[in-house]
Scaffold this active site. Sequence first.
Site, PDB file in Angstrom:
ATOM      1  N   TYR A 127       0.790  -1.233   0.000  1.00 18.63           N
ATOM      2  CA  TYR A 127       0.000   0.000   0.000  1.00 18.63           C
ATOM      3  C   TYR A 127       0.821   1.282   0.000  1.00 18.63           C
ATOM      4  O   TYR A 127       0.278   2.363   0.217  1.00 18.63           O
ATOM      5  CB  TYR A 127      -1.004  -0.009   1.156  1.00 18.63           C
ATOM      6  CG  TYR A 127      -2.213  -0.886   0.904  1.00 18.63           C
ATOM      7  CD1 TYR A 127      -2.316  -1.632  -0.266  1.00 18.63           C
ATOM      8  CD2 TYR A 127      -3.262  -0.962   1.810  1.00 18.63           C
ATOM      9  CE1 TYR A 127      -3.422  -2.437  -0.512  1.00 18.63           C
ATOM     10  CE2 TYR A 127      -4.364  -1.752   1.574  1.00 18.63           C
ATOM     11  CZ  TYR A 127      -4.433  -2.498   0.414  1.00 18.63           C
ATOM     12  OH  TYR A 127      -5.539  -3.282   0.177  1.00 18.63           O
ATOM     13  N   LYS A 174       3.195 -14.810   2.748  1.00 20.97           N
ATOM     14  CA  LYS A 174       3.216 -15.672   1.558  1.00 20.97           C
ATOM     15  C   LYS A 174       4.682 -15.878   1.184  1.00 20.97           C
ATOM     16  O   LYS A 174       5.121 -15.586   0.056  1.00 20.97           O
ATOM     17  CB  LYS A 174       2.410 -14.989   0.432  1.00 20.97           C
ATOM     18  CG  LYS A 174       2.149 -15.865  -0.775  1.00 20.97           C
ATOM     19  CD  LYS A 174       1.182 -17.003  -0.528  1.00 20.97           C
ATOM     20  CE  LYS A 174       1.048 -17.878  -1.776  1.00 20.97           C
ATOM     21  NZ  LYS A 174       0.221 -19.079  -1.546  1.00 20.97           N
ATOM     22  N   ASP A 207      -3.257 -17.424   1.954  1.00 23.87           N
ATOM     23  CA  ASP A 207      -4.383 -18.123   1.316  1.00 23.87           C
ATOM     24  C   ASP A 207      -4.963 -19.178   2.250  1.00 23.87           C
ATOM     25  O   ASP A 207      -6.183 -19.299   2.391  1.00 23.87           O
ATOM     26  CB  ASP A 207      -3.970 -18.714  -0.037  1.00 23.87           C
ATOM     27  CG  ASP A 207      -2.626 -19.421  -0.019  1.00 23.87           C
ATOM     28  OD1 ASP A 207      -1.925 -19.360   1.010  1.00 23.87           O
ATOM     29  OD2 ASP A 207      -2.266 -20.040  -1.036  1.00 23.87           O
ATOM     30  N   ASP A 231      -5.568  -5.915   5.417  1.00 21.74           N
ATOM     31  CA  ASP A 231      -6.776  -5.239   4.948  1.00 21.74           C
ATOM     32  C   ASP A 231      -7.812  -6.277   4.520  1.00 21.74           C
ATOM     33  O   ASP A 231      -8.987  -6.216   4.903  1.00 21.74           O
ATOM     34  CB  ASP A 231      -6.413  -4.320   3.774  1.00 21.74           C
ATOM     35  CG  ASP A 231      -7.541  -3.376   3.409  1.00 21.74           C
ATOM     36  OD1 ASP A 231      -8.481  -3.222   4.219  1.00 21.74           O
ATOM     37  OD2 ASP A 231      -7.497  -2.798   2.312  1.00 21.74           O
ATOM     38  N   ASP A 235     -11.473  -7.555   6.617  1.00 20.48           N
ATOM     39  CA  ASP A 235     -12.839  -7.518   6.086  1.00 20.48           C
ATOM     40  C   ASP A 235     -13.464  -8.908   6.099  1.00 20.48           C
ATOM     41  O   ASP A 235     -14.671  -9.057   6.327  1.00 20.48           O
ATOM     42  CB  ASP A 235     -12.864  -6.944   4.658  1.00 20.48           C
ATOM     43  CG  ASP A 235     -12.933  -5.420   4.677  1.00 20.48           C
ATOM     44  OD1 ASP A 235     -12.539  -4.820   5.697  1.00 20.48           O
ATOM     45  OD2 ASP A 235     -13.387  -4.822   3.690  1.00 20.48           O
TER      46      ASP A 235
HETATM   47 MG    MG Z   1     -10.533  -2.194   4.020  1.00 22.02          MG
END
Ligand code: MG
Length: 335
Positions: A127, A174, A207, A231, A235
Amino acid sequence: MNTSKTKDKYQIAVVPGDGIGKEVMEATIFVLDSLDIDFDYVYAEAGDECLEKTGNALPGETLDIIRNADACLFGAAGETAADVIVKIRQEMKMFANLRPVKTYPNTDSLFENIDFMIVRENTEGMYIADEESYTDDGAVARRIITREAEERIIDYAFNYALENNKTKVTAVHKANVLKKTDGLFKEIFYDVAERYPDIATEDFYVDATAMYLITQPQSFEVIVTTNLFGDILSDEGAGLVGGLGLIPSANIGEDGALFEPVHGSAPDIAGQGKANPIAMMLSAIMMLRYIGENEAADRFDAAILKVLNDANILTADLGGNASTMEVAQAVKNNL
Ligand code: MG
Ligand code: NAI
């Protein structure tokens, strides 16, 4: 959290923002006011309405108020959310994003007894959005992992576990594919773990973690991960326990800490007194723990739990027909 000591008086920056941000903030302050803690609220503006009024969605004065406060409560911004909240996080160097995933009664939670914390690195990783130019073939993004930032977030996660009676920290990465960046993350995780011999450790690929969150969510206690993975998984965590009206978050940094519900300004229900104030209230409870007011946090939490257990006074998103302030009154009555 417990990062600061209990004081006699706390200065709290209050940024209600737009839409239901203002409604859930009013409801939350209404309850905070009856906790017998001396809060000095300093209200500040940010968001769409502020942009319209002042030409700036995040005035410097608001940043100063947040910087000078012991903590900040933030409601929600509208279309300017990215300019407001992302900028505050950057300006205040809020390196840790905390998202609790916890089941409450009479909600759409997919499982019972889920209770874990996602500790997400907030300043680097994917990000940094370093993807300035297209190449002849397509586009390229860079992912930055620094020893300093990752050690800081991992140490924060272990320390959080220690202070909150958690027994295990799970690192999510990962490293099989991203051998250098996530390889480093994993290496630092196990280096830092040596400083916390009483906390158990494990590490999973992101994953696989996405699957385990659905198949065995009760096995997690604290998850620490890099920015993008955090992130996405948070969610997924929100989906697990059902409903934006119940999900709080914290942004913790060197220069300040900000507590906000995960939801936005909800223009579809704004101004109607229908918003569920519980996500904002749970954010305020995270703030109380951050400033060291644990007893008040426990009382506030228990009062919310009772409202959810009784299930008489709930907002529409939880299947009831109570207003925002009726829920606030019910919580206050339970204190
Ligand atoms: Mg978010
Ligand atoms: P949203 O979270 O505002 O609303 C999504 C849906 O959930 C809506 O149907 C809304 O009514 C419902 N909802 C959200 N919070 C609720 C609550 N407390 N009680 C009952 N129902 C609730 O997300 P959306 O619609 O994607 O975005 C609306 C605006 O909010 C946009 O302008 C967006 O930029 C902004 N936003 C701001 C955020 C922030 O300030 N941190 C975060 C997310 C969105």
